[in-house]
Design an enzyme around this catalytic site. Structure first.
Site, short mmCIF file in Angstrom:
data_model
loop_
_atom_site.label_atom_id
_atom_site.label_comp_id
_atom_site.label_asym_id
_atom_site.label_seq_id
_atom_site.Cartn_x
_atom_site.Cartn_y
_atom_site.Cartn_z
N TYR A 166 0.85 -1.19 0.00
CA TYR A 166 0.00 0.00 0.00
C TYR A 166 0.89 1.24 0.00
CZ TYR A 166 0.14 -0.51 5.23
OH TYR A 166 0.50 -0.67 6.55
N CYS A 167 0.42 2.26 -0.69
CA CYS A 167 1.15 3.51 -0.92
C CYS A 167 2.57 3.26 -1.43
CB CYS A 167 1.20 4.36 0.36
SG CYS A 167 1.61 6.10 0.03
N PRO A 168 2.69 2.55 -2.56
CA PRO A 168 4.03 2.27 -3.09
C PRO A 168 4.72 3.55 -3.57
CG PRO A 168 2.35 1.68 -4.69
CD PRO A 168 1.62 2.06 -3.43
N LYS A 179 8.39 -4.99 2.24
CA LYS A 179 8.42 -3.58 2.65
C LYS A 179 8.17 -3.42 4.14
CE LYS A 179 5.91 0.75 1.57
NZ LYS A 179 4.98 1.35 0.59
#
Length: 275
Positions: free
Chosen positions: A139-141, A152
């Site tokens: 999420y939110c790369p 991550k």
């Protein structure tokens, strides 16, 4: 080598549901202060309850109301920030670190600024082989995602003013990262993110994200990470002001900045549907 010869004021705050919007009012106020007075800050913060922090692009979900209703059913709070495009999660197991760098003279490039905080994180976790690249299905790369063995653990964003840079990092320290990923994934599905092609939303895969704790540091807590990060700063030859935050945060100048920025955040959040 450090980025300042002025002692860095260290601020620690936990935001409740009632004052959640102050988190980014503080971010913007500290950036303005850093710009005006060319003094650096480190802002450690977290939220007292699970919170999905929406990015600007999340406003364009075709069924945003349904997505927010899903969050409420999961006992998640939420608000809309004024930086970054996509949603992230904050909870008591996530440490947010904002580093404010005076930049009137240096004029740091975007990548050079990112490398400052990425380098500090490598020093904070010297046993990790920390990579910096976009973890696509997180999420939110972003370009400067921090990962270990392909998973991550942190994402970095930055905001700039004329003479200062704010580097904002969230670090998943402890807690159930699979659950966090599932919350974001279901939020996007409920919001019909993939029914349109004008805006790009990640297909969140929980297997590409993890926590520092799950990488072999089960006894770790946020305070330990804070101390390790400050040690990394000190090893770069910079000094720390651990006592000046109370005076700063109570000063008339700062409170005026915070009030002004809070009003902007409040107006932005009024754009969200009422649930």
């Amino acid at each position: 080598m450090g980025f300042t010869d002025i002692p860095i004021t260290v601020i620690r705050k936990t935001y409740t549901a009632a004052d959640k919007l102050i988190a980014f009012a503080d971010t913007n106020a500290l950036l303005a202060d850093c710009d005006q007075f060319q003094r650096p800050f480190i802002h450690f913060w977290t939220t007292s309850q699970p919170t999905l922090i929406l990015g600007i692009n999340d406003r364009h979900l075709p069924k945003l109301t349904a997505g927010l209703q899903y969050l409420v059913r999961q006992n998640y709070d939420y608000f809309l920030r004024n930086s970054g495009g996509l949603a992230v999660i904050s909870d008591p197991g996530v440490l947010n670190i904002s580093l404010f760098v005076p930049d009137h003279q240096q004029k740091l490039t975007v990548d050079a600024a990112y490398e400052i905080i990425a380098g500090l994180m490598r020093s904070t976790f010297p046993t990790f082989n920390l990579d910096t690249y976009e973890v696509i299905n997180s999420y939110c790369p972003g370009k400067y995602d921090l990962s270990v063995n392909g998973q991550k653990i942190a994402g970095i964003a930055q905001r700039r003013s004329k003479g200062a840079v704010a580097l904002m990092l969230y670090l998943s320290v402890t807690g159930n990262q699979d659950e966090r990923s599932e919350i974001v994934s279901e939020f996007y599905h409920a919001g019909a993110a993939y029914s349109q092609n004008q805006w790009s939303f990640p297909q969140v895969d929980k297997s590409v994200m993890t926590t520092v704790s799950d990488l072999g540091f089960a006894a770790l807590d946020l305070s330990t990470v804070e101390r390790a990060f400050l040690t990394a700063v000190s090893h770069r030859g910079m000094s720390l002001d651990l006592d000046g935050s109370h005076q700063l945060l109570r000063s008339e100048t700062y409170l005026d900045l915070q009030k002004k920025q809070l009003r902007k955040i409040q107006l932005r959040n009024q754009q969200l549907p009422i649930i």
